[in-house]
Enzyme design. Structure first.
Site, short mmCIF file in Angstrom:
data_model
loop_
_atom_site.label_atom_id
_atom_site.label_comp_id
_atom_site.label_asym_id
_atom_site.label_seq_id
_atom_site.Cartn_x
_atom_site.Cartn_y
_atom_site.Cartn_z
N ASP A 39 -9.26 3.85 2.77
CA ASP A 39 -9.68 4.40 4.07
C ASP A 39 -9.95 3.29 5.08
O ASP A 39 -10.29 2.16 4.69
CB ASP A 39 -10.95 5.26 3.85
CG ASP A 39 -11.21 6.17 5.04
OD1 ASP A 39 -10.29 6.40 5.86
OD2 ASP A 39 -12.35 6.67 5.15
N GLY A 40 -9.80 3.62 6.35
CA GLY A 40 -10.17 2.67 7.42
C GLY A 40 -8.99 1.99 8.11
O GLY A 40 -9.20 1.06 8.88
N ARG A 73 -3.23 3.07 16.05
CA ARG A 73 -3.64 3.39 14.68
C ARG A 73 -2.55 3.11 13.64
O ARG A 73 -2.84 2.66 12.53
CB ARG A 73 -4.06 4.88 14.60
CG ARG A 73 -5.38 5.20 15.26
CD ARG A 73 -5.67 6.70 15.13
NE ARG A 73 -5.65 7.14 13.74
CZ ARG A 73 -6.69 7.03 12.90
NH1 ARG A 73 -7.84 6.55 13.33
NH2 ARG A 73 -6.57 7.43 11.66
N HIS A 122 -1.85 1.53 9.55
CA HIS A 122 -1.16 2.11 8.38
C HIS A 122 -0.11 1.13 7.85
O HIS A 122 0.10 1.02 6.65
CB HIS A 122 -0.51 3.44 8.76
CG HIS A 122 -1.51 4.50 9.11
ND1 HIS A 122 -2.65 4.72 8.37
CD2 HIS A 122 -1.56 5.40 10.14
CE1 HIS A 122 -3.35 5.70 8.92
NE2 HIS A 122 -2.72 6.12 9.99
N GLU A 162 -5.27 17.59 3.85
CA GLU A 162 -5.95 17.80 5.14
C GLU A 162 -5.39 16.88 6.24
O GLU A 162 -5.60 17.13 7.43
CB GLU A 162 -7.45 17.55 5.00
CG GLU A 162 -8.20 18.63 4.22
CD GLU A 162 -7.95 18.58 2.71
OE1 GLU A 162 -7.84 17.47 2.16
OE2 GLU A 162 -7.84 19.66 2.10
N ARG A 216 -3.64 15.76 11.58
CA ARG A 216 -3.65 14.65 12.53
C ARG A 216 -2.51 14.79 13.54
O ARG A 216 -1.61 15.61 13.35
CB ARG A 216 -3.50 13.33 11.76
CG ARG A 216 -4.70 13.09 10.87
CD ARG A 216 -4.70 11.70 10.33
NE ARG A 216 -5.88 11.48 9.52
CZ ARG A 216 -6.27 10.30 9.08
NH1 ARG A 216 -5.56 9.22 9.38
NH2 ARG A 216 -7.35 10.18 8.35
N LEU A 274 2.06 -1.24 -15.73
CA LEU A 274 1.11 -0.51 -14.89
C LEU A 274 1.73 0.78 -14.33
O LEU A 274 2.87 0.78 -13.87
CB LEU A 274 0.71 -1.41 -13.71
CG LEU A 274 -0.15 -0.76 -12.61
CD1 LEU A 274 -1.59 -0.59 -13.07
CD2 LEU A 274 -0.10 -1.57 -11.32
N ARG A 317 -17.89 9.33 0.66
CA ARG A 317 -17.58 10.70 0.27
C ARG A 317 -16.26 10.71 -0.49
O ARG A 317 -15.53 9.74 -0.50
CB ARG A 317 -17.53 11.63 1.48
CG ARG A 317 -16.57 11.19 2.57
CD ARG A 317 -16.48 12.20 3.73
NE ARG A 317 -15.78 11.62 4.84
CZ ARG A 317 -16.35 11.03 5.90
NH1 ARG A 317 -17.66 10.97 5.99
NH2 ARG A 317 -15.61 10.52 6.86
N ILE A 318 -15.96 11.86 -1.10
CA ILE A 318 -14.82 11.99 -2.00
C ILE A 318 -13.57 12.52 -1.26
O ILE A 318 -12.45 12.30 -1.69
CB ILE A 318 -15.19 12.95 -3.17
CG1 ILE A 318 -16.42 12.43 -3.95
CG2 ILE A 318 -14.04 13.16 -4.12
CD1 ILE A 318 -16.23 11.10 -4.64
N SER A 319 -13.79 13.26 -0.17
CA SER A 319 -12.67 13.79 0.63
C SER A 319 -11.58 14.47 -0.21
O SER A 319 -10.38 14.22 -0.02
CB SER A 319 -12.07 12.70 1.52
OG SER A 319 -13.04 12.16 2.39
#
Ligand code: IPE
Ligand code: IPE
Ligand code: MG
Length: 244
Positions: A16-17, A29, A33, A63, A67, A127, A193-195
């Site tokens: 996030d962020g 923005r 990304h 969700e 945007r 991995l 938070r978990i969102s």
């Protein structure tokens, strides 16, 4: 007494962020990304070096469609750019890609590229790089409940046969077997938070929060979080000798 260090098999990260990172620098923005995508490459390699078996990265939630159209379009194109650029490194490092989410709702180009990434790395044994893309945990659980309902309706299951194991087996993490539940969840950007991320799977995960925005989160930060995790006292509801 030598303290037993926790084994970190499955690390989950809520990346996030990105937007705030960009805004702080006076950039749009989406520049955040892009930088966030580059950081996925760095952190994946660092996680691999730390011996982590499954790295789950929350990249797009159910969700996030809410945007602005242009931002969503940019995010939908990121897997194309990511795999175009990063596939040779993934192959070199024996990384197996998994994408969990409602993939058939993705634009065709995105759908094709994620399917190809999974197919091309399917034989790799290192991995597991698991992206949550168009993923939402409540929806995941709802889907599982519906499937179980159908099994009951068609006489293939009775309600007393529903167990925690059976539910875990119906979630998108089922393929990771004994590693399906994250040992540690890190969220960047300072939000705590978990969102809607892995609600069932996180039942006994250790939680950690970084105030850094995702593009600024470094390999050294990861190492610090991992060593903090290794020294935590995970109880799983029990008592042990160190509690007396
Ligand atoms: C995380 O960064 C990436 C996605 C949710 C797609 P954000 O885009 O949420 O960045 P902030 O939280 O607005 O700064
Ligand atoms: C969570 O971040 C989803 C991803 C990182 C992909 P959000 O930025 O969407 O979460 P909220 O809206 O702050 O809870
Ligand atoms: Mg955010």
């Amino acid at each position: 007494m030598v303290e037993k260090r926790n084994q970190l098999n499955h690390l989950a990260i809520i990346m996030d962020g990105n937007g705030r990172w960009a805004t702080k620098q006076g950039k749009p923005r989406v520049a955040g990304h892009y930088e966030g995508m580059n950081n996925v490459e760095r952190i994946t390699l660092a996680a691999d070096q730390l011996g982590i078996k499954v790295l789950s990265l929350y990249a797009f939630s159910t969700e996030n469609w809410a945007r602005p159209k242009e931002e969503v379009a940019y995010l939908m194109n990121l897997p194309v750019r990511f795999f175009d650029h990063f596939m040779p490194t993934l192959m070199e490092n024996n990384v197996k890609v998994n994408i969990m989410g409602y993939l058939d709702e993705l634009p065709h180009k995105t759908y094709d590229v994620v399917q190809r990434a999974m197919a091309e790395t399917a034989q790799n044994t290192g991995l597991i790089l698991n992206f949550a893309f168009n993923y939402g945990s409540r929806r995941e659980i709802t889907t599982a409940v519906k499937e179980i309902g159908t099994l009951i309706e068609t006489g293939q299951l009775t309600s007393d046969q529903i167990t925690e194991e059976l539910i875990s087996d119906r979630l998108m993490t089922a393929g990771f077997k004994e590693f399906r539940d994250p040992d540690l969840l890190i969220r960047t950007s300072g939000e705590q938070r978990i969102s809607n991320f892995m609600l069932w799977q996180l039942a006994y995960s250790e939680l950690a929060f970084s105030s850094k925005n995702w593009p600024d989160f470094t390999k050294e930060d990861l190492q610090e979080f991992v060593s903090d995790f290794q020294n935590r006292h995970r109880r799983f509801g029990k008592l042990d000798e160190t509690d007396s």
